[in-house]
Scaffold this motif. Structure first.
Motif, PDB file in Angstrom:
ATOM      1  N   GLU A   1       1.818  -4.261  -8.415  1.00 11.05           N
ATOM      2  CA  GLU A   1       1.828  -2.775  -8.267  1.00 11.05           C
ATOM      3  C   GLU A   1       2.569  -2.098  -9.234  1.00 11.05           C
ATOM      4  O   GLU A   1       3.812  -2.235  -9.261  1.00 11.05           O
TER       5      GLU A   1
ATOM      6  N   GLU B   1       3.061   1.179  -9.460  1.00 12.11           N
ATOM      7  CA  GLU B   1       3.643   2.385  -8.920  1.00 12.11           C
ATOM      8  C   GLU B   1       5.122   2.022  -8.203  1.00 12.11           C
ATOM      9  O   GLU B   1       5.174   0.930  -7.322  1.00 12.11           O
TER      10      GLU B   1
ATOM     11  N   GLU C   1       7.278   3.252  -6.314  1.00 13.30           N
ATOM     12  CA  GLU C   1       7.458   3.500  -4.904  1.00 13.30           C
ATOM     13  C   GLU C   1       6.751   2.868  -4.000  1.00 13.30           C
ATOM     14  O   GLU C   1       6.937   2.488  -2.991  1.00 13.30           O
ATOM     15  N   LYS C   2       5.283   2.567  -4.371  1.00 13.55           N
ATOM     16  CA  LYS C   2       4.578   1.538  -3.528  1.00 13.55           C
ATOM     17  C   LYS C   2       5.286   0.153  -3.749  1.00 13.55           C
ATOM     18  O   LYS C   2       5.115  -0.504  -2.596  1.00 13.55           O
ATOM     19  N   ARG C   3       5.636  -0.307  -5.011  1.00 16.65           N
ATOM     20  CA  ARG C   3       6.450  -1.485  -4.865  1.00 16.65           C
ATOM     21  C   ARG C   3       7.394  -1.692  -4.062  1.00 16.65           C
ATOM     22  O   ARG C   3       7.734  -2.749  -3.526  1.00 16.65           O
TER      23      ARG C   3
END
Length: 67
Positions: A2, A4, A6-8
């Motif tokens: 991932e 990104e 924030e997603k990670r």
């Protein structure tokens, strides 16, 4: 994978939550304990607990202790 951040971060947080809820113990690091013993000493654990394992199953193969 991932890219990104924030997603990670959210994936890592979810993983940690699941581990804390579902697993009583999850060894992430194997400490480099070394154990030296006589070849006739049997039942010595070679698991993650190493020298901290119980000794109730350790015995001498020839039955009379070390020579």
């Amino acid at each position: 994978r991932e890219p990104e951040p924030e997603k990670r971060r959210a994936y890592y947080a979810e993983f940690q939550r699941l581990v804390l809820e579902d697993l009583p113990l999850y060894p992430l690091v194997l400490l480099p304990y070394r154990t030296v013993h006589h070849p006739d000493l049997k039942g010595v654990d070679d698991n993650i607990w190493g020298v901290l394992s119980p000794l109730d199953r350790v015995y001498w193969a020839n039955g009379d202790g070390a020579r």
